[in-house]
Design a protein around this motif. Structure first.
Motif: not given
Length: 120
Positions: A13-15, A84, A86-88, A90, A117-120
């Protein structure tokens, strides 16, 4: 003559944080540069961070202050600590290693890539 094995990718997850590793093996005499690149769908592959024996470290502006690249010379391994996230961020992350083979030939090798893969 050189193989790269990457590990550490996954979903977060994000962060959150992830740590990528890339170990080089084969007929290696010396390594002078190790780095991480990434490629998101529909985008070109871009440099994330690099560590060069004679020049130190270099980071993409988008990851400065969040990512840290390091290497273990004894194990021919490079790491990418990603905090930290971020979704970007990914993307598929690729390890790149450049150096000299035992018989003097220069080489550049790419790892197979590991998905982050980073999810928000």
């Amino acid at each position: 003559q050189v193989s790269l094995v990457e590990s550490g990718g996954g979903s977060v997850q994000a962060e959150g944080s992830l740590r990528l590793s890339c170990a080089a093996s084969g007929s290696i005499f010396s390594i002078n540069a190790m780095g991480w690149y990434r490629q998101a769908p529909g985008s070109q592959r871009e440099l994330v961070a690099s560590i060069i024996s004679s020049a130190g470290t270099n980071y993409a502006d988008s990851v400065k202050g969040r990512f840290t690249i390091s290497r273990d010379n004894a194990k021919n391994t490079v790491f990418l600590q990603m905090n930290s996230l971020k979704p970007e961020d990914t993307a598929v992350y690729y390890c790149n290693v450049a150096g000299t083979l035992l018989w003097g030939t220069k080489f550049t090798s790419w790892g197979p890539g590991t998905q982050v893969t980073v999810s928000s």
